[in-house]
Enzyme design. Structure first.
Site, PDB file in Angstrom:
ATOM      1  N   CYS A 220       0.830  -1.208   0.000  1.00 28.83           N
ATOM      2  CA  CYS A 220       0.000   0.000   0.000  1.00 28.83           C
ATOM      3  C   CYS A 220       0.860   1.252   0.000  1.00 28.83           C
ATOM      4  CB  CYS A 220      -0.944  -0.014   1.193  1.00 28.83           C
ATOM      5  SG  CYS A 220      -0.122  -0.171   2.785  1.00 28.83           S
TER       6      CYS A 220
ATOM      7  N   HIS B 199      -1.790   1.360   7.441  1.00 29.57           N
ATOM      8  CA  HIS B 199      -2.223   1.291   6.044  1.00 29.57           C
ATOM      9  C   HIS B 199      -2.119   2.675   5.423  1.00 29.57           C
ATOM     10  CE1 HIS B 199      -4.309  -0.084   2.475  1.00 29.57           C
ATOM     11  NE2 HIS B 199      -5.190   0.902   2.603  1.00 29.57           N
TER      12      HIS B 199
END
Length: 859
Positions: A116, A369
């Site tokens: 990510c 994230h």
């Protein structure tokens, strides 16, 4: 030629020489009319200019001086490139003159295992317009000298692919597989820091963009590097002696600004603390002054010496010896002015606009994230979370706890001295302006005619069909209304008037005169007497490059609709279809007039089809008059057998798709005129190219809109058929209904209703009765035909497939499937019959034993 200019209008006096016309095909005025006066008034554009679209690429012209005239010209100016000194004077590199626009969001990126951080950085770099524009035009792959993995080639390939993959999901396998080539500290399938990856990626791209033999940390490398031209800036570290005020300056390049946010609640406050003056070592005498030759107290200040083109701000959300993230909200704005924080000399403004926000979700600095938000050229914000792409509001973006911010420098006030918009030549092949003088009363000011321009890529307002530009030997089209003269005129058209085209060439005035060999097609309408007056001049053979009809084409069709303002008496649509021949020995002038009593009693809507032929074919004409009340059809006395509307593919077509009215082949004959009375206005269908047979079917829209409901059921459409021959001529061997779009549309609507009812019934059956069962044969039997029919007749819907039976032993590896040859037997299987009989007996005994066990006995 004399030109008199003012603030809002231009008056042109042109002297014509009759002997200059060698072709002799155009009608020349008398010798007394030696000068023709033109008056052009300019009005500001009603819609903003969004730039030119060039095929698949998104290059456009940016207006650097919005305060100047709002008039935009579609014609190409002189392609003079801006001077490099002018661009450097305002802080811009000559290589960054072009920018690219992202009107639509690109593709999402697949997460290949804790990637990510990589996806978020790639998306922010992809929507960095200066970088994307440079990678789009640069030919780095041809001259790449890097052996092995090249980061610049990988980014260039990814940006080109992501921009064209709208609504798809891409997998950045090339960058993920070569993660250790970016930095040795990275590992696959491990969570990494997005800021660290971006800095290492830009440094790797910087090294790959340098020529061989140039050190990556030299001043020449920073000057040549593509990365430092876009992201690079310079920091000035100044140390000032407290005793003698001697200043020592040191300059260091940077790719981003890392700001401390532990005591700052906004970006402006963090920048102020970053550039604030501070004492070295809390006021201790540790600094060795060069002038005093001793250790003294000193002050230090960091400022921006050279502002970058793209400003990247990194907000430090971590501290030493602390695993938790600084999860405080730092306010940021959509625009920022860096002028208070820049100490070096600069020209123009230093205002930046936000286009990207990178966010980290999670409380720990070791895990979490990453996602990002980017803004397209249309001003819309999108959330890019790996493969999930969603449009969001601007308020949602500013409520995020940003980790990195991406700003791009504004170029509005940075005006070069001799700046002209540089446009690629191929963008004007299909966007030439055609001279159409609109005949609307609103557009006439003080008796002067407003010259409008229309591009080939968009439909012109008021229903005018776009035509090609006025090139060499190309006809100019004029449409005028509300004439006061009540008598017909038989004069031939004088010198070819209205040949100006809105086109600038070599910086001259935006007026260009067409070739004298081009004729003029003039259509006038007297609204007081309802007389129709037409003048037609045949078109000579056109050999010019920008001409309307090329050499190999047979005829050119011009559709000149007229639309009067609604407040005028007797206003309506008068549409004329004129066929202009291009081949023939010599063109002859023909003036068609109609002044009969029938024309005086014409209704509001009329359809005229005129065929002007040169050579052997006779002159043919036909008039279709739609009466207002009785829908009577009047036919001309001249008998017409056929009207050829043939043209090649290149006639009135362009290489790219344009919005054009759909036309059908029209058989012009008395019995074929009984059409289009009950037709409704069709919606815009999918744009298609014109076929080899070009046809004109002109429908009066205003009359149809009034009588659409009244005459929908009782239509007076006469059925007719026609067949187009190979050469484009229309024959009448068979009859085929033309203009029956009402019936076809009604049948289509009925068919759609029936299908929708069936779908609803199927949905109800599935909800009430469940999914229909599928009959599966036994291990040695086949499904009977009755069972197959019964399973299909229960419901029309099905699940689409029948899954295989789950074989646990096969999945565990204890059993191996062997393909056995299928054999069919006509009679029943005796083994199966015996097994079934035994199973029934066993089941009967078992049920009987259970029944006996449940029986109570009295003791």
């Amino acid at each position: 030629m004399e030109v008199a200019t003012s603030s809002t209008e231009i008056t042109i006096q042109t002297d014509r020489d009759p002997s200059s016309n060698n072709n002799g095909s155009c009608a020349v005025a008398s010798s007394t009319a030696s000068a023709v006066f033109r008056k052009i008034e300019f009005h500001p554009a009603r819609k903003p200019f969004n730039g030119f679209s060039n095929g698949r690429s998104d290059f456009k012209i940016e207006t650097l001086n919005p305060c100047s005239s709002n008039q935009r010209l579609l014609s190409a100016p002189s392609a003079k490139k801006p001077d490099s000194s002018d661009l450097l004077e305002h802080g811009f590199e000559p290589d960054l003159t072009f920018s690219i626009t992202f009107r639509k969001i690109g593709a999402g990126l697949q997460n290949l295992g804790n990637t990510c951080f990589l996806n978020s950085v790639l998306q922010c770099l992809t929507y960095t317009e200066p970088l994307a524009a440079t990678l789009q035009t640069a030919a780095h792959q041809k001259y790449c000298h890097v052996a092995g993995f090249c980061a610049l080639c990988a980014i260039q390939k990814h940006v080109r692919t992501a921009r064209q993959a709208n609504g798809r999901i891409l997998a950045p396998k090339d960058l993920v597989s070569n993660l250790r080539c970016i930095s040795r500290n990275f590992r696959n399938c491990r969570q990494e820091d997005a800021h660290e990856y971006m800095i290492n990626l830009l440094e790797c791209m910087h090294k790959c963009s340098l020529p061989s033999g140039v050190p990556s940390e030299s001043s020449d490398a920073y000057r040549r590097s593509l990365v430092h031209k876009i992201f690079g800036g310079s920091l000035r570290s100044q140390v000032k002696c407290e005793q003698c005020s001697h200043c020592s300056n040191k300059f260091d390049p940077f790719l981003d600004l890392s700001l401390d946010i532990s005591k700052a609640d906004s970006l402006q406050r963090a920048l102020s603390r970053f550039t604030a003056v501070e004492l070295l070592d809390n006021g201790a005498k540790v600094y060795q002054c060069e002038r005093c030759k001793q250790k003294v107290k000193a002050k230090k200040q960091l400022t921006v010496s050279k502002a970058p083109y793209v400003l990247t701000v990194h907000l430090k959300r971590f501290e030493a010896h602390r695993s938790e993230k600084i999860d405080r909200k730092v306010d940021f704005t959509s625009a920022i002015d860096m002028k208070p924080f820049v100490s070096g000399p600069h020209e123009g403004n230093l205002k930046y606009t936000l286009y990207g926000v990178l966010v980290h979700y999670g409380r720990s600095s070791h895990s979490g994230h990453y996602a990002c938000f980017v803004r397209t050229s249309s001003g819309m914000w999108y959330s890019l979370d790996d493969n999930r792409v969603v449009q969001v509001s601007e308020k949602t973006v500013f409520n995020q706890k940003a980790y990195m911010l991406f700003y791009v420098r504004d170029r509005q006030n940075a005006v070069p001295k001799n700046s002209v918009p540089v446009v690629k030549k191929e963008s004007f092949a299909t966007n030439r302006a055609s001279l159409i003088v609109a005949s609307n009363i609103k557009d006439q000011v003080n008796g002067s005619t407003v010259i409008k321009e229309c591009g080939f890529g968009a439909l012109v307002a008021n229903g005018l069909a776009p035509l090609k530009s006025c090139g060499p030997s190309t006809p100019a089209v004029l449409t005028q209304k509300d004439l006061n003269a009540k008598e017909t005129q038989n004069n031939a058209i004088s010198n070819v008037e209205a040949k100006e085209i809105l086109e600038t060439e070599n910086g001259s005035a935006p007026v260009k005169t067409c070739d004298l060999a081009a004729p003029t097609v003039l259509v006038q309408k007297d609204l007081n007497t309802k007389e129709i007056f037409q003048k037609e001049v045949p078109l000579p053979q056109a050999n010019g490059e920008g001409s309307l009809v090329k050499e190999d084409s047979k005829a050119a069709c011009l559709i000149l609709p007229e639309k009067v303002s609604p407040h005028l008496d007797g206003s309506a649509n008068a549409q004329t279809l004129v066929k202009l021949p291009t081949l023939g020995p010599k063109a002859e002038n023909s003036v068609e007039e109609k002044n009969s009593l029938n024309n005086l009693n014409e209704p509001a809507n009329s359809l005229k089809v005129i065929n002007v032929s040169v050579g052997n074919p006779p002159v043919e004409k036909a008039v279709l008059i739609d009466q207002t009340m009785g829908h009577h059809l009047e036919e001309s006395a001249t008998s017409i057998e056929s009207l050829k509307l043939t043209s090649e593919r290149e006639t009135l077509t362009t290489p790219k798709k344009t919005r054009k009215p759909k036309t059908k082949t029209l058989k012009v004959e008395f019995k074929f005129f009984k059409l289009a009375l009950g037709l409704r206005k069709k919606k815009v269908q999918r744009r298609e190219r014109l076929s080899t047979t070009v046809a004109g079917e002109i429908i009066s829209e205003e009359l149809l809109s009034k009588k659409r409901v009244k005459y929908q059921d009782t239509s007076l459409i006469a059925p007719s058929k026609m067949i187009s021959s190979s050469d484009g001529a229309v024959t009448s061997d068979q009859q085929q209904p033309v203009g029956s779009s009402d019936l076809s549309e009604a049948s289509q609507n009925a068919k759609r209703k029936r299908e929708s009812v069936l779908l609803q019934k199927e949905a109800v059956n599935i909800l009430t009765r469940g999914v229909p069962e599928t009959v599966v044969a036994k291990w040695d039997e086949e499904i009977s035909a009755s069972q197959k029919r019964g399973s299909k007749s229960e419901g029309a819907s099905s699940i689409g497939y029948v899954a295989d039976e789950w074989d646990e032993e096969y999945d565990r590896g204890k059993k191996k499937k062997i393909r056995i040859k299928e054999e069919s037997y006509r009679g029943p299987n005796p083994f199966q019959m015996l097994a079934s009989k035994r199973q029934k007996e066993t089941k009967k005994k078992w049920t009987q034993s259970i029944t006996d066990a449940k029986t109570a006995y009295r003791i």
